[in-house]
Design a protein around this motif. Structure first.
Motif, PDB file in Angstrom:
ATOM      1  N   GLY A  38      28.852  44.762  -9.659  1.00  0.00           N
ATOM      2  CA  GLY A  38      29.269  45.949 -10.401  1.00  0.00           C
ATOM      3  C   GLY A  38      30.133  45.663 -11.606  1.00  0.00           C
ATOM      4  N   HIS A  39      30.266  44.400 -12.039  1.00  0.00           N
ATOM      5  CA  HIS A  39      31.099  44.036 -13.177  1.00  0.00           C
ATOM      6  C   HIS A  39      30.287  44.023 -14.462  1.00  0.00           C
ATOM      7  N   SER A  40      30.857  44.561 -15.532  1.00  0.00           N
ATOM      8  CA  SER A  40      30.186  44.586 -16.828  1.00  0.00           C
ATOM      9  C   SER A  40      30.399  43.264 -17.559  1.00  0.00           C
ATOM     10  N   PRO A  41      29.519  42.940 -18.516  1.00  0.00           N
ATOM     11  CA  PRO A  41      29.712  41.702 -19.286  1.00  0.00           C
ATOM     12  C   PRO A  41      30.840  41.842 -20.289  1.00  0.00           C
ATOM     13  N   ALA A  42      31.345  40.727 -20.755  1.00  0.00           N
ATOM     14  CA  ALA A  42      32.296  40.722 -21.868  1.00  0.00           C
ATOM     15  C   ALA A  42      31.482  40.776 -23.154  1.00  0.00           C
ATOM     16  N   PHE A  43      31.761  41.743 -24.013  1.00  0.00           N
ATOM     17  CA  PHE A  43      31.002  41.935 -25.246  1.00  0.00           C
ATOM     18  C   PHE A  43      31.679  41.218 -26.407  1.00  0.00           C
ATOM     19  N   GLY A  44      30.853  40.715 -27.314  1.00  0.00           N
ATOM     20  CA  GLY A  44      31.411  40.022 -28.471  1.00  0.00           C
ATOM     21  C   GLY A  44      30.351  39.787 -29.521  1.00  0.00           C
ATOM     22  N   SER A  45      30.709  38.999 -30.514  1.00  0.00           N
ATOM     23  CA  SER A  45      29.796  38.661 -31.609  1.00  0.00           C
ATOM     24  C   SER A  45      29.642  37.148 -31.653  1.00  0.00           C
ATOM     25  N   GLY A  46      28.907  36.677 -32.641  1.00  0.00           N
ATOM     26  CA  GLY A  46      28.774  35.235 -32.831  1.00  0.00           C
ATOM     27  C   GLY A  46      27.853  34.553 -31.852  1.00  0.00           C
ATOM     28  N   SER A 102      32.191  34.529 -17.538  1.00  0.00           N
ATOM     29  CA  SER A 102      30.947  33.767 -17.430  1.00  0.00           C
ATOM     30  C   SER A 102      29.726  34.671 -17.598  1.00  0.00           C
ATOM     31  N   PHE A 103      29.975  35.940 -17.861  1.00  0.00           N
ATOM     32  CA  PHE A 103      28.924  36.941 -18.084  1.00  0.00           C
ATOM     33  C   PHE A 103      29.216  37.608 -19.416  1.00  0.00           C
ATOM     34  N   VAL A 104      28.424  37.286 -20.457  1.00  0.00           N
ATOM     35  CA  VAL A 104      28.712  37.767 -21.810  1.00  0.00           C
ATOM     36  C   VAL A 104      27.480  38.415 -22.418  1.00  0.00           C
ATOM     37  N   ASP A 105      27.723  39.290 -23.381  1.00  0.00           N
ATOM     38  CA  ASP A 105      26.667  39.938 -24.157  1.00  0.00           C
ATOM     39  C   ASP A 105      27.093  39.857 -25.617  1.00  0.00           C
ATOM     40  N   LEU A 106      26.418  39.028 -26.407  1.00  0.00           N
ATOM     41  CA  LEU A 106      26.845  38.714 -27.765  1.00  0.00           C
ATOM     42  C   LEU A 106      25.834  39.212 -28.790  1.00  0.00           C
ATOM     43  N   GLU A 107      26.340  39.701 -29.919  1.00  0.00           N
ATOM     44  CA  GLU A 107      25.480  40.145 -31.013  1.00  0.00           C
ATOM     45  C   GLU A 107      24.872  38.933 -31.724  1.00  0.00           C
ATOM     46  N   LEU A 108      23.619  39.089 -32.149  1.00  0.00           N
ATOM     47  CA  LEU A 108      22.924  38.077 -32.933  1.00  0.00           C
ATOM     48  C   LEU A 108      22.527  38.670 -34.274  1.00  0.00           C
ATOM     49  N   HIS A 453      19.324  55.520 -36.495  1.00  0.00           N
ATOM     50  CA  HIS A 453      19.323  54.541 -35.417  1.00  0.00           C
ATOM     51  C   HIS A 453      19.489  53.149 -36.021  1.00  0.00           C
ATOM     52  N   SER A 454      19.841  52.213 -35.190  1.00  0.00           N
ATOM     53  CA  SER A 454      20.036  50.848 -35.675  1.00  0.00           C
ATOM     54  C   SER A 454      19.372  49.869 -34.720  1.00  0.00           C
ATOM     55  N   LEU A 455      18.723  48.853 -35.277  1.00  0.00           N
ATOM     56  CA  LEU A 455      18.105  47.811 -34.481  1.00  0.00           C
ATOM     57  C   LEU A 455      19.098  46.676 -34.289  1.00  0.00           C
ATOM     58  N   LYS A 456      19.354  46.297 -33.034  1.00  0.00           N
ATOM     59  CA  LYS A 456      20.305  45.243 -32.709  1.00  0.00           C
ATOM     60  C   LYS A 456      19.611  44.141 -31.922  1.00  0.00           C
ATOM     61  N   ARG A 457      19.981  42.906 -32.220  1.00  0.00           N
ATOM     62  CA  ARG A 457      19.510  41.744 -31.460  1.00  0.00           C
ATOM     63  C   ARG A 457      20.701  41.170 -30.706  1.00  0.00           C
ATOM     64  N   ARG A 458      20.529  40.912 -29.405  1.00  0.00           N
ATOM     65  CA  ARG A 458      21.646  40.485 -28.584  1.00  0.00           C
ATOM     66  C   ARG A 458      21.256  39.309 -27.693  1.00  0.00           C
ATOM     67  N   LEU A 459      22.274  38.578 -27.264  1.00  0.00           N
ATOM     68  CA  LEU A 459      22.112  37.436 -26.370  1.00  0.00           C
ATOM     69  C   LEU A 459      23.014  37.651 -25.161  1.00  0.00           C
ATOM     70  N   ARG A 460      22.403  37.799 -24.003  1.00  0.00           N
ATOM     71  CA  ARG A 460      23.150  38.000 -22.758  1.00  0.00           C
ATOM     72  C   ARG A 460      23.062  36.715 -21.934  1.00  0.00           C
ATOM     73  N   ILE A 461      24.204  36.195 -21.525  1.00  0.00           N
ATOM     74  CA  ILE A 461      24.256  34.918 -20.803  1.00  0.00           C
ATOM     75  C   ILE A 461      25.033  35.100 -19.511  1.00  0.00           C
ATOM     76  N   ARG A 462      24.485  34.598 -18.445  1.00  0.00           N
ATOM     77  CA  ARG A 462      25.153  34.621 -17.140  1.00  0.00           C
ATOM     78  C   ARG A 462      25.144  33.207 -16.573  1.00  0.00           C
ATOM     79  N   THR A 463      26.322  32.681 -16.262  1.00  0.00           N
ATOM     80  CA  THR A 463      26.457  31.358 -15.661  1.00  0.00           C
ATOM     81  C   THR A 463      27.086  31.514 -14.284  1.00  0.00           C
ATOM     82  N   LEU A 464      26.446  30.924 -13.274  1.00  0.00           N
ATOM     83  CA  LEU A 464      26.942  31.040 -11.902  1.00  0.00           C
ATOM     84  C   LEU A 464      27.032  29.660 -11.261  1.00  0.00           C
ATOM     85  N   GLN A 465      28.008  29.523 -10.375  1.00  0.00           N
ATOM     86  CA  GLN A 465      28.130  28.323  -9.570  1.00  0.00           C
ATOM     87  C   GLN A 465      28.062  28.689  -8.095  1.00  0.00           C
TER      88      GLN A 465
END
Length: 725
Positions: A38-46, A102-108, A453-465
């Motif tokens: 139930g945890h949301s990703p950390a949002f950012g850019s780059g 370790s769970f991020v959603d970044l703008e591209l 409306h706006s078109l966005k490209r994003r990169l979602r990364i999840r790393t688990l151990q």
């Protein structure tokens, strides 16, 4: 992005994995807004400047060891250098999403120039309606499209097309709708004699929803079914003396795809809804969903006009295509397989023609429009019971992604022999979304034009151990039975398609037999020299491992499910195909409910008695509760026992706990479940009783003189005994 593994603690070596008998894998829901906790990703850019490993190409993440000028990859251990810009960026770790979670959603950045990137993204929706249908079907379609219009954001464009033996395009920008028709050639290799852009310019066909909603509604009211005389005259052909033809679905779909892509070209796509957890490594622009009424369909296809417009096609189909290119032979649903001694289940599951697969009815052929585009398939047994308008609204109200690429990377510890260190998995998911005006306002913190409306490209990364199980008990205790069920369902679906339903059933039972045998062997439960019979020593209920205990019931329920029932038992092939598509996209918890429904009891509509019962009449009798609520995912049943106090309100009041629970479940579903209220002793209770499967024979012969689930366990015990010998 939710990720769930069959075992949360990995086997220490190959012998431990193979000796356990468990499946080894994960399920992924890449477009889920939150993770499995139930945890949301950390949002950012780059996202484009995120450091990557020079050896395995994994992305930098919180599990990596960071030095002043370098970092060590958490997957392969390679030491990588940092650029001066990255060093400066990571000097303020709280400002970087990848340093916080370790769970991020970044703008591209979008491809192309800044001017192109700033172009307005206008969603386009096209409805293609089958006129070779009934008045009831068209009324349902009109209701669904009116509901869809309410879900569309301002600034969207809408087009209306019809098909039968001809394809019609509507001009709905004026107060009086105008339709232009072009006839569809009847032969299987035919194409339209004229391009649709010559029939009507695309910008004349697509109308702004916010200014033309009333015009669209007026156009929908003009829809009328073609007469049987029109269809048979147009077909002009017969098969075994019976006139056929009139539903030129294939040609219509091909023409509309070319029409919408005529300016920019067609690139087929995979789209993801929030409940999909299977994806392919494709860049995508088209998507289909099917809504089936009386084994007929609405399909939904998505196309992206580069950087400017995202388009969807809704195709409402009332029966199998039987005219022109892509026509299907519906005679194969008859009794010919029984008379020829053929395996009907194996014969009816494959597609008849690759036309619809290549374009990117029996549903075995048409399903590829949704499967290979990431869409969905919905089925309704009749127009009266259909929830098509609600499902249309739900589908258009939830977010969707397209242009998706999914990559999974693992550490070397994912080889069982290397699991001495920490096994690590990283899932990278690139996708595009059309951001509505209100979300743009929230992101920018300023007011924006309500139609932009706006078109966005994003990169979602999840790393688990994951941890490593020190012994077999730890491995079994870390098992997630819902994920095991999910992987098994995918396996038996593939086996059914390749080898037939019987082979799928055999595969499922053999897996359970091997698991039980290896569990008994690993825990040394069977003592050959104890003097006791081997049969009495075999533990088929996993009594020493609570995490494995649900599995026999889940396997029993899956064998009883129409997905694996035989054609001669009355299971329509279209219904089985529908279940294949539905079960393939459900996340594990939802799939669990669809296979083995949750049965809860209530003392009153405001007080829950027991959270879960087995699916048996004995459970109802022994509980003594007056009210039962059954959640089978697609169906919700409220059952009042015949012995319930007559003073209990029926149906339950809208503000009671039971109703609140029902409404919450309905809100969370990807489809609209059917809600049924039954009073025992007064109403027909067969719908509810059919779900009490534990007293039904596993082969589908109905009630027997012995307990169905108990006899199933006895049969499995015998098979385990034979396997161990």
């Amino acid at each position: 992005m939710a990720v769930r593994a069959t075992v949360s603690r990995f086997p220490v070596d190959t012998d431990a994995r193979e000796g356990s008998g468990l499946l080894w894998g994960v399920t992924v829901t890449p477009f889920a807004a939150v993770d499995e906790n139930g945890h949301s990703p950390a949002f950012g850019s780059g996202g484009d400047i995120l450091p990557r490993c020079e050896n395995c190409w994994a992305y930098f993440n919180t599990y990596c060891e960071l030095e002043q000028w370098a970092w060590s990859c958490s997957l392969c251990g390679t030491l990588n250098g940092l650029s001066s810009a990255a060093v400066e960026r990571y000097s303020l770790p709280k400002s970087c999403a990848e340093m916080c979670s370790s769970f991020v959603d970044l703008e591209l950045p979008l491809d192309g120039s800044s001017e192109e990137a700033a172009m307005q993204a206008r969603p386009v929706y096209v409805a293609a309606v089958d006129l070779s249908s009934s008045e009831e079907f068209l009324e349902l379609t009109k209701s669904a499209l009116l509901a869809a219009l309410e879900a569309l954001a301002p600034g969207s464009l809408f087009g209306l097309a019809t098909f039968s033996h001809k394809l019609g395009l509507y001009d709905i920008q004026g107060p009086i709708p105008v339709v232009k028709n072009v006839f569809i050639p009847p032969d299987a290799e035919g194409t339209l004699p004229i391009g649709l852009d010559d029939v009507m310019p695309l910008l004349q066909f697509l109308a702004p929803v916010d200014t033309c909603k009333d015009h669209i509604a007026s156009a929908l009211e003009t829809l009328r079914p073609t007469t049987s005389w029109e269809r048979t005259t147009a077909a002009g052909q017969s098969l075994d003396g019976v006139l056929i033809g009139g539903r030129g679905f294939g040609v219509a779909m091909e023409a509309l795809c070319n029409y919408l892509g005529s300016e920019y070209g067609n690139t087929f796509a995979l789209g993801l809804n929030d409940f999909n957890y299977k994806t392919q490594m494709l860049f995508t622009r088209l998507m289909f969903d099917f809504f089936n009424v009386n084994f007929a369909c609405l399909s939904f296809k998505q196309m992206l006009f580069p950087l400017s417009t995202a388009a969807r096609i809704f195709a409402f189909l009332s029966g199998p295509p039987d005219y022109g290119a892509g026509q299907l032979d519906t005679r194969r649903y008859g009794e010919q397989y029984a008379s020829k001694g053929e395996d009907a289940d194996r014969a009816l599951l494959p597609e008849q023609t690759p036309f619809y697969k290549d374009l990117y009815t029996d549903l075995a052929s048409l399903k590829f429009l949704s499967i290979e585009s990431g869409g969905s398939l919905f089925l309704y047994t009749s127009t009266e019971d259909s929830t098509l308008p609600q499902d249309m609204y739900r589908m258009l109200s939830r977010p969707y992604a397209f242009g998706c690429v999914l990559r999974l990377r693992t550490s070397t510890e994912f080889k069982p022999g290397n699991s001495s260190d920490v096994p690590t998995i990283q899932i990278a998911f690139q996708y595009s979304v059309v951001v509505p005006p209100e979300e743009l306002s929230n992101l920018a913190g300023v007011s924006t034009n309500r139609t932009i409306h706006s078109l966005k490209r994003r990169l979602r990364i999840r790393t688990l151990q994951f941890g490593v199980a020190e012994n077999i008990n730890e491995l079994y205790d870390s098992c997630d039975p819902e994920v095991v069920l999910s992987l098994l369902v995918h396996k038996v679906i593939l086996a059914s398609l390749d080898e037939g339903v019987r082979e799928g059933r055999v595969l499922l039972q053999e897996w359970l037999v091997i698991l039980i045998a290896q569990y008994n062997d690993a825990l040394k439960l069977v003592q050959y020299n104890s003097g006791l019979s081997l049969r009495s020593q075999i533990d088929v209920a996993f009594s020493q491992c609570p995490q494995l205990q649900p599995l026999p019931r889940l396997i029993f329920a899956l064998l009883r499910n129409p997905l694996l029932r035989f054609h001669e038992e009355g299971v329509h092939p279209d219904y089985r195909i529908y279940l294949q598509c539905l079960f393939s996209v459900l996340e594990p918890s939802s799939l669990h409910r669809a296979v083995y429904p949750v049965l809860t009891s209530f003392a009153t509509p405001d007080k829950q008695a027991y959270p879960r019962h087995s699916l048996s009449r004995a459970a109802l009798i022994t509980s003594g509760s007056p009210i039962f609520f059954l959640d089978a995912f697609t169906i919700l049943v409220v059952f009042y026992s015949s012995t319930a106090d007559p003073s209990l309100p029926f149906p339950p009041p809208h503000d009671c706990l039971l109703r609140i629970t029902i409404n919450k479940l309905k809100q969370e579903r990807c489809i609209t479940p059917k809600l049924i209220f039954i009073r025992g002793g007064l109403d027909d209770a067969s719908v509810f009783e059919n779900f009490l499967i534990e007293e039904q024979d596993v082969d589908g012969s109905g009630l027997t003189s012995v307990m169905g689930f108990v006899s199933f366990l006895e049969d499995i015990t015998q098979k385990v005994l034979e396997f161990m010998k």
